[in-house]
Design a protein around this motif. Structure first.
Motif, PDB file in Angstrom:
ATOM      1  N   LYS A  50      31.117  26.236  33.933  1.00 28.66           N
ATOM      2  CA  LYS A  50      30.199  26.894  34.398  1.00 28.66           C
ATOM      3  C   LYS A  50      29.974  28.223  33.481  1.00 28.66           C
ATOM      4  CE  LYS A  50      27.358  29.524  37.843  1.00 28.66           C
ATOM      5  NZ  LYS A  50      26.564  28.810  38.424  1.00 28.66           N
ATOM      6  N   LYS A  51      28.986  28.408  32.791  1.00 29.18           N
ATOM      7  CA  LYS A  51      29.010  29.411  31.903  1.00 29.18           C
ATOM      8  C   LYS A  51      27.707  30.386  32.146  1.00 29.18           C
ATOM      9  CE  LYS A  51      28.806  25.863  29.122  1.00 29.18           C
ATOM     10  NZ  LYS A  51      29.306  25.011  29.987  1.00 29.18           N
ATOM     11  N   VAL A  52      28.040  31.906  32.299  1.00 30.57           N
ATOM     12  CA  VAL A  52      26.979  32.865  32.538  1.00 30.57           C
ATOM     13  C   VAL A  52      27.200  33.772  31.040  1.00 30.57           C
ATOM     14  CG1 VAL A  52      26.228  34.812  33.513  1.00 30.57           C
ATOM     15  CG2 VAL A  52      27.182  33.015  34.791  1.00 30.57           C
ATOM     16  N   LEU A  53      26.202  33.725  30.316  1.00 32.04           N
ATOM     17  CA  LEU A  53      26.209  34.488  29.028  1.00 32.04           C
ATOM     18  C   LEU A  53      25.612  35.830  29.209  1.00 32.04           C
ATOM     19  CD1 LEU A  53      25.121  31.548  26.494  1.00 32.04           C
ATOM     20  CD2 LEU A  53      27.558  32.340  27.422  1.00 32.04           C
ATOM     21  N   LEU A  54      26.345  36.948  28.695  1.00 35.53           N
ATOM     22  CA  LEU A  54      25.721  38.095  28.486  1.00 35.53           C
ATOM     23  C   LEU A  54      25.517  38.396  26.965  1.00 35.53           C
ATOM     24  CD1 LEU A  54      25.299  40.984  30.032  1.00 35.53           C
ATOM     25  CD2 LEU A  54      27.377  41.294  29.251  1.00 35.53           C
ATOM     26  N   ILE A  55      24.303  38.344  26.673  1.00 34.91           N
ATOM     27  CA  ILE A  55      23.874  38.723  25.012  1.00 34.91           C
ATOM     28  C   ILE A  55      23.228  39.871  24.754  1.00 34.91           C
ATOM     29  CG2 ILE A  55      22.688  37.193  23.129  1.00 34.91           C
ATOM     30  CD1 ILE A  55      22.866  34.893  24.876  1.00 34.91           C
ATOM     31  N   GLY A  56      23.712  40.409  23.613  1.00 34.30           N
ATOM     32  CA  GLY A  56      22.986  41.536  23.010  1.00 34.30           C
ATOM     33  C   GLY A  56      22.979  41.309  21.581  1.00 34.30           C
ATOM     34  N   MET A  57      21.912  41.403  20.919  1.00 34.40           N
ATOM     35  CA  MET A  57      21.677  41.248  19.607  1.00 34.40           C
ATOM     36  C   MET A  57      21.028  42.332  18.951  1.00 34.40           C
ATOM     37  SD  MET A  57      21.114  37.147  19.152  1.00 34.40           S
ATOM     38  CE  MET A  57      21.458  37.219  17.282  1.00 34.40           C
ATOM     39  N   MET A  58      21.563  42.731  17.569  1.00 37.12           N
ATOM     40  CA  MET A  58      20.748  43.688  17.072  1.00 37.12           C
ATOM     41  C   MET A  58      19.381  43.431  16.497  1.00 37.12           C
ATOM     42  SD  MET A  58      22.907  46.080  16.864  1.00 37.12           S
ATOM     43  CE  MET A  58      22.358  47.244  15.613  1.00 37.12           C
ATOM     44  N   ALA A  59      18.312  44.123  16.303  1.00 41.22           N
ATOM     45  CA  ALA A  59      16.906  43.718  15.915  1.00 41.22           C
ATOM     46  C   ALA A  59      16.956  43.068  14.613  1.00 41.22           C
ATOM     47  CB  ALA A  59      16.028  45.079  15.924  1.00 41.22           C
ATOM     48  N   ASP A  60      17.766  43.127  13.471  1.00 44.09           N
ATOM     49  CA  ASP A  60      17.794  42.547  12.387  1.00 44.09           C
ATOM     50  C   ASP A  60      18.334  41.246  12.366  1.00 44.09           C
ATOM     51  OD1 ASP A  60      20.458  43.488  12.489  1.00 44.09           O
ATOM     52  OD2 ASP A  60      20.689  43.649  10.249  1.00 44.09           O
ATOM     53  N   LYS A  61      18.828  40.587  13.321  1.00 45.48           N
ATOM     54  CA  LYS A  61      19.361  39.245  13.443  1.00 45.48           C
ATOM     55  C   LYS A  61      18.335  38.383  13.891  1.00 45.48           C
ATOM     56  CE  LYS A  61      23.189  41.264  12.426  1.00 45.48           C
ATOM     57  NZ  LYS A  61      23.588  41.206  11.259  1.00 45.48           N
ATOM     58  N   ASP A  62      18.865  37.105  13.396  1.00 39.49           N
ATOM     59  CA  ASP A  62      17.620  35.840  13.745  1.00 39.49           C
ATOM     60  C   ASP A  62      17.598  35.664  15.097  1.00 39.49           C
ATOM     61  OD1 ASP A  62      15.823  33.749  13.646  1.00 39.49           O
ATOM     62  OD2 ASP A  62      17.256  32.417  12.319  1.00 39.49           O
ATOM     63  N   ASP A  63      17.263  36.188  16.303  1.00 36.94           N
ATOM     64  CA  ASP A  63      17.622  36.142  17.416  1.00 36.94           C
ATOM     65  C   ASP A  63      16.960  34.896  18.093  1.00 36.94           C
ATOM     66  OD1 ASP A  63      15.227  37.403  17.325  1.00 36.94           O
ATOM     67  OD2 ASP A  63      15.180  38.600  19.016  1.00 36.94           O
ATOM     68  N   GLY A  64      16.129  34.526  17.869  1.00 39.27           N
ATOM     69  CA  GLY A  64      15.209  33.360  18.292  1.00 39.27           C
ATOM     70  C   GLY A  64      15.891  32.207  18.078  1.00 39.27           C
ATOM     71  N   HIS A  65      16.135  31.782  16.906  1.00 44.94           N
ATOM     72  CA  HIS A  65      16.991  30.667  16.846  1.00 44.94           C
ATOM     73  C   HIS A  65      18.487  30.657  17.067  1.00 44.94           C
ATOM     74  CE1 HIS A  65      13.841  30.001  13.256  1.00 44.94           C
ATOM     75  NE2 HIS A  65      13.956  29.059  13.967  1.00 44.94           N
ATOM     76  N   ALA A  66      19.180  31.846  17.117  1.00 49.46           N
ATOM     77  CA  ALA A  66      20.371  31.884  17.595  1.00 49.46           C
ATOM     78  C   ALA A  66      20.566  31.686  19.154  1.00 49.46           C
ATOM     79  CB  ALA A  66      20.908  33.166  17.281  1.00 49.46           C
ATOM     80  N   LEU A  67      19.494  32.314  19.698  1.00 51.40           N
ATOM     81  CA  LEU A  67      19.562  32.361  21.384  1.00 51.40           C
ATOM     82  C   LEU A  67      19.113  30.944  21.673  1.00 51.40           C
ATOM     83  CD1 LEU A  67      17.692  35.800  22.050  1.00 51.40           C
ATOM     84  CD2 LEU A  67      20.126  35.171  22.435  1.00 51.40           C
ATOM     85  N   GLY A  68      18.239  30.293  21.078  1.00 52.38           N
ATOM     86  CA  GLY A  68      17.794  29.012  21.358  1.00 52.38           C
ATOM     87  C   GLY A  68      19.118  28.066  21.157  1.00 52.38           C
ATOM     88  N   ALA A  69      20.003  28.250  20.148  1.00 51.77           N
ATOM     89  CA  ALA A  69      21.061  27.253  20.225  1.00 51.77           C
ATOM     90  C   ALA A  69      22.296  27.770  21.255  1.00 51.77           C
ATOM     91  CB  ALA A  69      21.679  27.693  18.696  1.00 51.77           C
ATOM     92  N   VAL A  70      22.633  28.849  21.429  1.00 45.37           N
ATOM     93  CA  VAL A  70      23.610  29.348  22.149  1.00 45.37           C
ATOM     94  C   VAL A  70      23.239  29.365  23.766  1.00 45.37           C
ATOM     95  CG1 VAL A  70      23.381  31.818  22.403  1.00 45.37           C
ATOM     96  CG2 VAL A  70      25.773  30.728  22.392  1.00 45.37           C
ATOM     97  N   CYS A  71      21.921  29.457  24.094  1.00 44.18           N
ATOM     98  CA  CYS A  71      21.545  29.526  25.497  1.00 44.18           C
ATOM     99  C   CYS A  71      21.590  28.035  25.920  1.00 44.18           C
ATOM    100  CB  CYS A  71      20.202  30.026  25.541  1.00 44.18           C
ATOM    101  SG  CYS A  71      20.326  31.819  25.492  1.00 44.18           S
TER     102      CYS A  71
END
Length: 82
Positions: A50-71
């Motif tokens: 079981k995985k609960v992810l706590l995620i914070g990303m800087m505004a200059d990162k490709d958050d849409g693609h990264a979050l889609g993959a890791v979530c």
């Protein structure tokens, strides 16, 4: 060759799937782009239940693609401002 082997054995990559705690089991990872997020997602799928992810990303990162993959392998996701 011996010095290289010793150096590699003693090398640590902080915040790359680094265990911070045992009870509860807590890992931290500094993945901040699509490739890093995909690698983290693969690791999560392979090694953890079981995985609960706590995620914070800087505004200059490709958050849409990264979050889609890791979530994808997560049971729950909590996004926090950085």
């Amino acid at each position: 060759e011996s010095a290289i082997q010793t150096g590699l054995k003693n090398t640590a990559f902080s915040a790359r799937f680094q265990k911070l705690g045992e009870h509860p089991l807590v890992y931290v990872d500094g993945a901040h782009n699509l490739e890093g997020a995909q690698g983290l997602a693969h690791t999560l799928e392979q090694f953890l239940g079981k995985k609960v992810l706590l995620i914070g990303m800087m505004a200059d990162k490709d958050d849409g693609h990264a979050l889609g993959a890791v979530c994808r392998p997560a049971d729950a996701v909590i996004c926090v401002p950085v």
